[in-house]
Design an enzyme around this catalytic site. Structure first.
Site, PDB file in Angstrom:
ATOM      1  N   ARG A  17      -6.791 -21.524  58.578  1.00  0.00           N
ATOM      2  CA  ARG A  17      -5.781 -20.501  58.350  1.00  0.00           C
ATOM      3  C   ARG A  17      -6.386 -19.303  57.635  1.00  0.00           C
ATOM      4  O   ARG A  17      -7.157 -19.471  56.696  1.00  0.00           O
ATOM      5  CB  ARG A  17      -4.619 -21.069  57.526  1.00  0.00           C
ATOM      6  CG  ARG A  17      -3.347 -20.255  57.620  1.00  0.00           C
ATOM      7  CD  ARG A  17      -2.193 -20.935  56.930  1.00  0.00           C
ATOM      8  NE  ARG A  17      -1.870 -22.243  57.482  1.00  0.00           N
ATOM      9  CZ  ARG A  17      -0.759 -22.923  57.195  1.00  0.00           C
ATOM     10  NH1 ARG A  17       0.122 -22.400  56.358  1.00  0.00           N
ATOM     11  NH2 ARG A  17      -0.531 -24.096  57.725  1.00  0.00           N
ATOM     12  N   SER A 101       2.451 -21.153  60.275  1.00  0.00           N
ATOM     13  CA  SER A 101       3.638 -21.750  59.678  1.00  0.00           C
ATOM     14  C   SER A 101       4.503 -20.698  58.989  1.00  0.00           C
ATOM     15  O   SER A 101       5.018 -19.800  59.620  1.00  0.00           O
ATOM     16  CB  SER A 101       3.220 -22.864  58.716  1.00  0.00           C
ATOM     17  OG  SER A 101       4.329 -23.536  58.202  1.00  0.00           O
ATOM     18  N   HIS A 102       4.639 -20.802  57.659  1.00  0.00           N
ATOM     19  CA  HIS A 102       5.529 -19.935  56.898  1.00  0.00           C
ATOM     20  C   HIS A 102       4.810 -18.750  56.270  1.00  0.00           C
ATOM     21  O   HIS A 102       5.443 -17.956  55.566  1.00  0.00           O
ATOM     22  CB  HIS A 102       6.183 -20.756  55.776  1.00  0.00           C
ATOM     23  CG  HIS A 102       5.181 -21.304  54.803  1.00  0.00           C
ATOM     24  ND1 HIS A 102       4.476 -22.456  55.060  1.00  0.00           N
ATOM     25  CD2 HIS A 102       4.738 -20.842  53.606  1.00  0.00           C
ATOM     26  CE1 HIS A 102       3.654 -22.693  54.052  1.00  0.00           C
ATOM     27  NE2 HIS A 102       3.793 -21.733  53.165  1.00  0.00           N
ATOM     28  N   LYS A 111      -3.709 -25.521  63.903  1.00  0.00           N
ATOM     29  CA  LYS A 111      -3.493 -26.918  63.544  1.00  0.00           C
ATOM     30  C   LYS A 111      -3.996 -27.786  64.694  1.00  0.00           C
ATOM     31  O   LYS A 111      -3.651 -27.545  65.850  1.00  0.00           O
ATOM     32  CB  LYS A 111      -2.008 -27.203  63.295  1.00  0.00           C
ATOM     33  CG  LYS A 111      -1.428 -26.522  62.072  1.00  0.00           C
ATOM     34  CD  LYS A 111       0.035 -26.905  61.883  1.00  0.00           C
ATOM     35  CE  LYS A 111       0.632 -26.267  60.647  1.00  0.00           C
ATOM     36  NZ  LYS A 111       2.062 -26.634  60.439  1.00  0.00           N
ATOM     37  N   ASP A 241      11.289 -23.350  59.109  1.00  0.00           N
ATOM     38  CA  ASP A 241      10.181 -22.446  58.819  1.00  0.00           C
ATOM     39  C   ASP A 241       9.650 -21.862  60.124  1.00  0.00           C
ATOM     40  O   ASP A 241      10.200 -22.102  61.203  1.00  0.00           O
ATOM     41  CB  ASP A 241       9.096 -23.139  58.003  1.00  0.00           C
ATOM     42  CG  ASP A 241       8.387 -24.257  58.739  1.00  0.00           C
ATOM     43  OD1 ASP A 241       8.867 -24.690  59.810  1.00  0.00           O
ATOM     44  OD2 ASP A 241       7.336 -24.718  58.251  1.00  0.00           O
ATOM     45  N   ASP A 243       7.087 -22.232  62.195  1.00  0.00           N
ATOM     46  CA  ASP A 243       6.707 -23.061  63.341  1.00  0.00           C
ATOM     47  C   ASP A 243       7.655 -24.231  63.538  1.00  0.00           C
ATOM     48  O   ASP A 243       7.393 -25.109  64.366  1.00  0.00           O
ATOM     49  CB  ASP A 243       5.263 -23.544  63.225  1.00  0.00           C
ATOM     50  CG  ASP A 243       5.014 -24.411  61.996  1.00  0.00           C
ATOM     51  OD1 ASP A 243       5.764 -24.296  61.010  1.00  0.00           O
ATOM     52  OD2 ASP A 243       4.044 -25.193  62.003  1.00  0.00           O
ATOM     53  N   ASP A 245       8.459 -26.933  62.032  1.00  0.00           N
ATOM     54  CA  ASP A 245       8.190 -28.345  61.754  1.00  0.00           C
ATOM     55  C   ASP A 245       8.853 -28.793  60.456  1.00  0.00           C
ATOM     56  O   ASP A 245       8.849 -29.975  60.130  1.00  0.00           O
ATOM     57  CB  ASP A 245       6.683 -28.641  61.740  1.00  0.00           C
ATOM     58  CG  ASP A 245       5.914 -27.876  60.671  1.00  0.00           C
ATOM     59  OD1 ASP A 245       6.505 -26.986  60.022  1.00  0.00           O
ATOM     60  OD2 ASP A 245       4.711 -28.150  60.503  1.00  0.00           O
ATOM     61  N   ARG A 246       9.434 -27.847  59.703  1.00  0.00           N
ATOM     62  CA  ARG A 246      10.167 -28.187  58.485  1.00  0.00           C
ATOM     63  C   ARG A 246      11.619 -27.744  58.628  1.00  0.00           C
ATOM     64  O   ARG A 246      11.909 -26.722  59.252  1.00  0.00           O
ATOM     65  CB  ARG A 246       9.565 -27.498  57.261  1.00  0.00           C
ATOM     66  CG  ARG A 246       8.238 -28.062  56.832  1.00  0.00           C
ATOM     67  CD  ARG A 246       7.844 -27.530  55.468  1.00  0.00           C
ATOM     68  NE  ARG A 246       7.635 -26.084  55.487  1.00  0.00           N
ATOM     69  CZ  ARG A 246       7.725 -25.317  54.392  1.00  0.00           C
ATOM     70  NH1 ARG A 246       8.068 -25.837  53.230  1.00  0.00           N
ATOM     71  NH2 ARG A 246       7.485 -24.023  54.484  1.00  0.00           N
ATOM     72  N   HIS A 328       8.981 -31.639  54.994  1.00  0.00           N
ATOM     73  CA  HIS A 328       8.321 -32.310  56.122  1.00  0.00           C
ATOM     74  C   HIS A 328       8.839 -33.747  56.193  1.00  0.00           C
ATOM     75  O   HIS A 328       8.839 -34.467  55.177  1.00  0.00           O
ATOM     76  CB  HIS A 328       6.805 -32.343  55.926  1.00  0.00           C
ATOM     77  CG  HIS A 328       6.129 -31.032  56.174  1.00  0.00           C
ATOM     78  ND1 HIS A 328       5.872 -30.556  57.438  1.00  0.00           N
ATOM     79  CD2 HIS A 328       5.652 -30.096  55.316  1.00  0.00           C
ATOM     80  CE1 HIS A 328       5.258 -29.388  57.354  1.00  0.00           C
ATOM     81  NE2 HIS A 328       5.116 -29.079  56.075  1.00  0.00           N
TER      82      HIS A 328
END
Length: 463
Positions: A17, A101-102, A111, A241, A243, A245-246, A328
């Site tokens: 990242r 992500s965020h 990832k 978020d 992407d 995933d949360r 998560h």
């Protein structure tokens, strides 16, 4: 070959990242794709990307890099991270997701996972990939891989809905805040069900995040959702978020639901179906979670923060479920991977099968008072942690170092100071039996941290 010092700022504990293009550019994405394909020797890799401005080009470069080593690529386009995990799991192939992500718009990342959505972190492949980036790949003169395209969103949505039972659900009115992230594409399909009436917030895919950061862990980013839930008279609010995933939850009164309460709810639900199973929770989760797991006949296993670590512990213990206080949630029947959308469906299934409001449903799993996560800017992190530990253990508290420093008081109250992976920050979480004790401990720890450090800036919520 890449400069090792620059890679230090780019390759984290469990992903890649950085800022685009200063730290991460198309050329590096190509090289990471080639290194990943070479390291695994896989026949096929699935590649997806989020809605950030730089993501399509980075995904295309990664795919070309993988194909340059003779590996075929299944490009699945605009997806959430858990949809990439679905592709990896159902196809039993490695995967790569282009996302930050965020993080703010200037960032992007990669990832990686092995076949079956198995994690790739420093101990499971990133170290070897970094070595290939530093030293260069061996020559390859074989055939190039082929790049094909497929939309897996309908199959992903059907798979998730097949993991819960919504047949007896009452109709629920839901406000869903996608934050201009990938839930804007996935939520309309997954939540297209007679049990749900959806009020959308910020479903337009926009990697500049024009309304608010796509980081629901920061309370400020839940303001619009809270107001909309109250305005619409909704049963619940969901916030994802960038992407997706949360997932974070807001109850019918417009109040945020503790992620630890969500972990307790889903753990109890899963243990009723799979008695005696292990359930994973991380070091900053409420102590109520371990109590609830034990009371419901499960085996609580505490682990450090981070998806690659938790996924590995999930696999090692055949755990049925795992949760992090950061939102998560991990599921054995989803290849031990995390899915904010699947967590949402589990909570909505439970809510739809009761006549109680969400506040009462989740309130069953709240036993203590928590501070929320606070960021403290610190110049000397090791020295500060050593000083705090010596101070508190000298007064009878106990310490452990599973993830940062956790101090537990004789009465059961505890706090955790955990270093950030990317910034000169200590992240503070405090929990106690009552608000007064929590406040006293929180303020004392903040004062103790600042008393011995030259930088006193405090940020009130994790970002």
């Amino acid at each position: 070959m890449r400069d090792p010092d620059k890679l230090d700022n780019l390759i984290k504990a469990y992903d890649i990242r950085g800022i685009v293009p200063g730290q991460l550019d198309d050329e590096l994405a190509y090289q990471v794709g080639a290194a990943f394909a070479h390291h695994l020797g896989a026949d096929l890799i699935a590649v997806g990307h989020d809605m950030r401005v730089s993501s399509p080009a980075l995904a295309e470069a990664f795919a070309a890099g993988a194909a340059s080593r003779g590996t075929d690529v299944l490009a699945i386009g605009l997806v959430s991270t858990d949809l990439l995990y679905f592709a990896s799991g159902v196809g039993d192939v490695p995967g790569a997701m282009i996302t930050a992500s965020h993080n703010p718009p200037a960032y992007n990342g990669i990832k990686l996972c092995r076949a079956g959505a198995a994690p790739v972190g420093q101990d499971t492949g990133l170290t070897q990939i970094r070595a290939l980036l530093e030293n260069g790949l061996p020559e390859y003169d074989g055939e190039l891989g082929q790049i094909g395209y497929q939309d897996l969103l309908p199959a992903y949505a059907a798979h998730l809905r097949g993991l819960v039972d919504l047949t007896a659900s009452r109709r629920l009115k839901l406000v869903v805040d996608a934050g201009n992230g990938m839930a804007g594409r996935t939520a309309p399909v997954v939540l297209r069900h007679p049990a749900f009436e959806i009020v959308p917030l910020y479903f337009e895919l926009d990697g500049t995040f024009p309304h608010h950061e796509a980081n629901p862990m920061n309370p400020a980013n839940l303001s619009d959702l809270k107001a909309a839930v109250r305005r619409e008279g909704a049963d619940a609010g969901l916030a994802f978020d960038g992407d997706a995933d949360r997932c974070f939850f807001v109850d019918e009164a417009g109040e945020a639901v503790s992620p630890s309460a969500v972990i307790g709810l889903i753990a109890t639900k899963e243990l009723a179906l799979h008695p005696g199973s292990a359930v994973i929770y991380n070091a900053i989760t409420s102590r109520a979670v371990a109590e609830l797991i034990t009371e419901n006949g499960g085996r609580p296993i505490r682990t450090r923060v981070g998806h690659s670590f938790i996924k590995q512990v999930m696999a090692d213990n055949n755990a049925v479920f795992g949760g992090e206080h950061s939102g998560h949630y991990y599921f054995r029947d989803f290849w031990n991977a995390d899915s904010g959308m699947l967590a949402a469906l589990h909570v909505l299934e439970s809510l739809g099968n009761t006549d109680q409001p969400l506040s009462a449903l989740t309130g069953r799993y709240v036993r203590y008072v928590a501070s929320g996560e606070l960021n403290l800017t610190v110049s000397d992190i090791p020295g500060t942690l050593a000083r705090i530990e010596a101070n508190y253990t000298a007064r009878g508290a106990t310490a452990d170092h599973l993830d940062g420093l956790t101090i537990t008081h004789p009465g059961g109250a505890w706090f955790n100071l955990r270093p950030s992976n990317t910034e000169p920050l200590l992240r503070l979480n405090v929990e106690a039996p009552d608000a007064a004790t929590m406040t006293q401990i929180r303020d004392a720890v903040i004062s103790a941290v600042q008393a011995g450090d030259s930088r006193h800036e405090r940020v009130d919520a994790a970002s």
